[in-house]
Write a protein that holds these residues in place. Structure first.
Motif, PDB file in Angstrom:
ATOM      1  N   ASP A  19       0.859  -1.188   0.000  1.00  0.00           N
ATOM      2  CA  ASP A  19       0.000   0.000   0.000  1.00  0.00           C
ATOM      3  C   ASP A  19       0.895   1.238   0.000  1.00  0.00           C
ATOM      4  O   ASP A  19       1.900   1.282   0.709  1.00  0.00           O
ATOM      5  CB  ASP A  19      -0.872   0.044   1.277  1.00  0.00           C
ATOM      6  CG  ASP A  19      -1.941  -1.041   1.287  1.00  0.00           C
ATOM      7  OD1 ASP A  19      -2.405  -1.395   2.397  1.00  0.00           O
ATOM      8  OD2 ASP A  19      -2.325  -1.534   0.201  1.00  0.00           O
ATOM      9  N   GLY A  39       0.651   4.023   6.818  1.00  0.00           N
ATOM     10  CA  GLY A  39       0.299   3.310   8.037  1.00  0.00           C
ATOM     11  C   GLY A  39      -0.524   4.120   9.012  1.00  0.00           C
ATOM     12  O   GLY A  39      -0.901   3.627  10.075  1.00  0.00           O
ATOM     13  N   GLN A  75      -5.790   3.543   7.730  1.00  0.00           N
ATOM     14  CA  GLN A  75      -5.931   2.090   7.811  1.00  0.00           C
ATOM     15  C   GLN A  75      -7.346   1.702   8.232  1.00  0.00           C
ATOM     16  O   GLN A  75      -7.908   0.728   7.738  1.00  0.00           O
ATOM     17  CB  GLN A  75      -4.904   1.514   8.789  1.00  0.00           C
ATOM     18  CG  GLN A  75      -3.479   1.559   8.254  1.00  0.00           C
ATOM     19  CD  GLN A  75      -3.303   0.658   7.030  1.00  0.00           C
ATOM     20  OE1 GLN A  75      -3.874  -0.427   6.957  1.00  0.00           O
ATOM     21  NE2 GLN A  75      -2.548   1.127   6.048  1.00  0.00           N
ATOM     22  N   SER A  76      -7.914   2.490   9.151  1.00  0.00           N
ATOM     23  CA  SER A  76      -9.312   2.285   9.560  1.00  0.00           C
ATOM     24  C   SER A  76     -10.234   2.306   8.363  1.00  0.00           C
ATOM     25  O   SER A  76     -11.057   1.412   8.176  1.00  0.00           O
ATOM     26  CB  SER A  76      -9.751   3.420  10.490  1.00  0.00           C
ATOM     27  OG  SER A  76      -9.792   3.008  11.813  1.00  0.00           O
ATOM     28  N   ARG A 111      -9.629  -0.640   5.971  1.00  0.00           N
ATOM     29  CA  ARG A 111     -10.112  -1.868   6.575  1.00  0.00           C
ATOM     30  C   ARG A 111     -11.630  -1.947   6.486  1.00  0.00           C
ATOM     31  O   ARG A 111     -12.199  -2.974   6.128  1.00  0.00           O
ATOM     32  CB  ARG A 111      -9.661  -1.913   8.028  1.00  0.00           C
ATOM     33  CG  ARG A 111      -9.740  -3.276   8.680  1.00  0.00           C
ATOM     34  CD  ARG A 111      -9.105  -3.252  10.067  1.00  0.00           C
ATOM     35  NE  ARG A 111      -9.579  -2.150  10.884  1.00  0.00           N
ATOM     36  CZ  ARG A 111      -8.794  -1.189  11.373  1.00  0.00           C
ATOM     37  NH1 ARG A 111      -7.478  -1.206  11.143  1.00  0.00           N
ATOM     38  NH2 ARG A 111      -9.304  -0.213  12.096  1.00  0.00           N
ATOM     39  N   LYS A 151      -2.691  -4.836  -3.241  1.00  0.00           N
ATOM     40  CA  LYS A 151      -2.313  -3.613  -2.561  1.00  0.00           C
ATOM     41  C   LYS A 151      -2.922  -2.426  -3.287  1.00  0.00           C
ATOM     42  O   LYS A 151      -3.229  -2.507  -4.485  1.00  0.00           O
ATOM     43  CB  LYS A 151      -0.784  -3.469  -2.519  1.00  0.00           C
ATOM     44  CG  LYS A 151      -0.096  -4.585  -1.770  1.00  0.00           C
ATOM     45  CD  LYS A 151      -0.587  -4.677  -0.331  1.00  0.00           C
ATOM     46  CE  LYS A 151       0.141  -5.788   0.413  1.00  0.00           C
ATOM     47  NZ  LYS A 151      -0.412  -5.970   1.760  1.00  0.00           N
TER      48      LYS A 151
END
Lengths: 400, 386
Positions: free
Chosen positions: B63, B75, B80-81, B84, B109
């Motif tokens: 990513d 990161g 990321q939340s 996800r 990715k």
């Protein structure tokens, strides 16, 4: 039969006070009844005091008033309120002993002269000291004793707190007639010998919103003020009383800072919003927080009234270091008056670590001066006739 | 059988929004659930927008993220939340039609590039536009439809309000899982054609307390904030919805100013206190009050977020005169960039009476520029590779 005295004269001094739980907002504007209780520290008269001479004579043609040597309007409603109240109390107490002052004195006109030992323009000690002094002097003149804070309150709310020394609470009261809205001493000025006060006098600025108008607008428009008065202050008063009684500076200091901020928050929640804190005020606040963070505990506590001057509380062993920190952060303008006034301050050298953590970019000339003082006593009667501000003719004495 | 596409790419744009009933304080930091509802106006993308391109490919090794051309940390927990959450929703919806995007795509990715059409340093449009855009792009990429404001919210609270155009309410919600903490449009951008916005970009200042840390400290330390959230905001939201529906500028403007001030009041009631308004902000506030007093009604309304930039609401027929008032009060620095940007502004001459009542001592160079805009639509998507 005692002779009519031609002239009866009394001179008193009274202190300023600084609220640590703030008064802001009335529930009755005529009687000056507040929406919440408040608590203050009385400042020492060696550094800040008002002196008032009051005289009555059958020869006086009319009531007259002089402020700092200049004649002023005696018809001011608040002054008339105090005069009327004291005379009313004097009438009630007639029929005492032989010594009641000038039985006909109530019909005589009064001359009043009042002076401060600090510059008025500095925005210090507002009207509290002035009205407290006036009421105390008039009461002595007319032979009125007992509860006077109620009378002083009607001249200026915070004046009732200046009727006592040390730590003073102005009870909000519940009665519509205001008879229970009075000041009471929480602890005397001797209670906390290490406590010190630094008044940081900020350089003169354009006129701000006056307290009386400001607090009325706040009462009318701020829901946060309503909540503060109803739900938050009573508990804060109780905690503050405890901190004072226990000489707990950590608790006292934190709550003092929070209450100052909350007062100013309600001013911001007013519509239109009122801003009493300026850029220098905010820098002082940030400085205090960095200083405390550096030491890992509350060493200094700020509080601000309806103006930019900062009042800093600290214990005696903090003063020298913090004054040096302030001096480095707000270097005095050259050729200014004495930068440090009042009680003496020892010298202090600052560790490099403290300097880099606490003193950021200096702002020269932002402070006019620093006044070092401590808690002090309530109003005093002066015995020395040489201290009278009025001569035997009832007119101000020529300046020395 | 459809071939595995090597690369699937989506580009979207998303708007900024400006809260008129403020969000400040979370009851849940992980899910980003607020202590009170908030209401905002979505700003037009012609003037302020974030563009995001998201691509997935089996050839991508990891990513990656680029912000305004520079590589940044992919990161970041909030990013990321969002990633996800969108992937989770995509997994749930697999088994749809033939056209679901890259069935294996969930394992690929993702590369993300995002750009603003306004300077980031100016403190405009925070993370709302950015996260809204990202979520929308990822959703398009993974073929996720439906309620996305909940996902955007987890990147940045106010991002959920950028998922719609016009006037948008972010319902606080009651559920601990946050499923009912979503944004909803109150009225479309076409509802109030005369409404205009002026963003007064204040000259750069030292870094202020960030919103996330700031609002946490406020929740922890300010009793006034607690009272605001519990007792005051619900009624304010209801009134604001009514003012908007009725196109009542007097009501809308007054409440906007009061709510901005109350938000800043709770910052001052925080310990240590937080000051987002600076000297210029206060001067702008005082100017607005004088201008309104002069006209005898609410002609302009200010609001400030967690920074010094002023956002002024006004009706179209006020703009020219007020811009001139601002220009006289805060004369542009010479050799500066264009002082007035965005939608055109007509010229106006100021009556002597207005000048002497409203324009006090000028403060040159205090404003970088003024951006004129209006309410605008929610995201737009373009599927063509950029």
């Amino acid at each position: 039969m005692s002779e009519d005295k031609t002239l009866t004269m009394v001179t008193c001094t009274a202190p300023a006070n600084m609220a640590v739980i703030k008064y802001w907002g009335k529930r009755d504007s005529d009687l000056i009844l507040p929406i919440n209780s408040s608590l203050s520290v009385t400042l020492h008269q060696d550094q800040l005091k008002t002196t008032t001479t009051a005289a009555i004579s059958r020869d006086f043609k009319e009531d007259r008033l002089w402020l700092n040597g200049e004649e002023a309007d005696v018809g001011h409603p608040r002054l008339q309120s105090c005069l009327r109240e004291v005379r009313r109390l004097a009438r009630k107490r007639r029929g005492g002993g032989d010594e009641d002052a000038a039985p006909l004195g109530l019909a005589y006109k009064v001359h009043i002269a009042t002076e401060n030992n600090f510059p008025t323009a500095a925005g210090l000690a507002s009207s509290a000291a002035g009205y407290a002094c006036l009421v105390y002097a008039l009461a002595r003149l007319y032979g009125v004793e007992g509860e006077l804070s109620e009378v002083a309150r009607q001249g200026s709310g915070s004046a009732c707190r200046s009727m006592f020394g040390g730590f003073v609470q102005w009870h909000k009261g519940e009665r519509p007639d205001g008879k229970d809205s009075v000041a009471q001493q929480v602890a005397p000025e001797t209670h906390w010998p290490e406590l010190r006060i630094l008044v940081l006098v900020v350089s003169a600025e354009k006129k701000q919103v006056g307290s009386t108008a400001g607090m009325q607008t706040s009462v009318d428009t701020s829901p946060l003020l309503k909540h503060r008065a109803e739900a938050l202050v009573p508990e804060r008063i109780a905690h503050m009383v405890q901190h004072i009684r226990e000489r707990d500076f950590e608790g006292f200091g934190q709550l003092t800072m929070r209450d100052s901020n909350q007062f100013h928050a309600t001013c911001l929640d007013t519509f239109p919003p009122i801003f009493y804190l300026n850029d220098v005020s905010r820098r002082i606040i940030a400085l205090a927080h960095r200083y405390n963070a550096h030491h890992g505990c509350t060493k200094v506590a700020y509080t601000f009234d309806a103006g930019p001057n900062a009042v800093i509380f600290a214990l005696a062993d903090t003063v020298a270091e913090f004054v040096e920190v302030v001096r480095r952060s707000f270097p005095p303008a050259p050729n200014g008056d004495r930068f440090l006034q009042g009680l003496p301050v020892g010298s202090a050298s600052l560790a490099e670590e403290l300097l880099s953590a606490v003193v950021l970019e200096p702002v020269p000339g932002a402070l006019q001066y620093i006044l070092h003082t401590k808690p002090g006593p309530g109003p005093q009667l002066l015995d020395d006739p040489g201290q009278h501000l009025l001569g035997a003719d009832g007119l101000p004495r020529g300046s020395a």
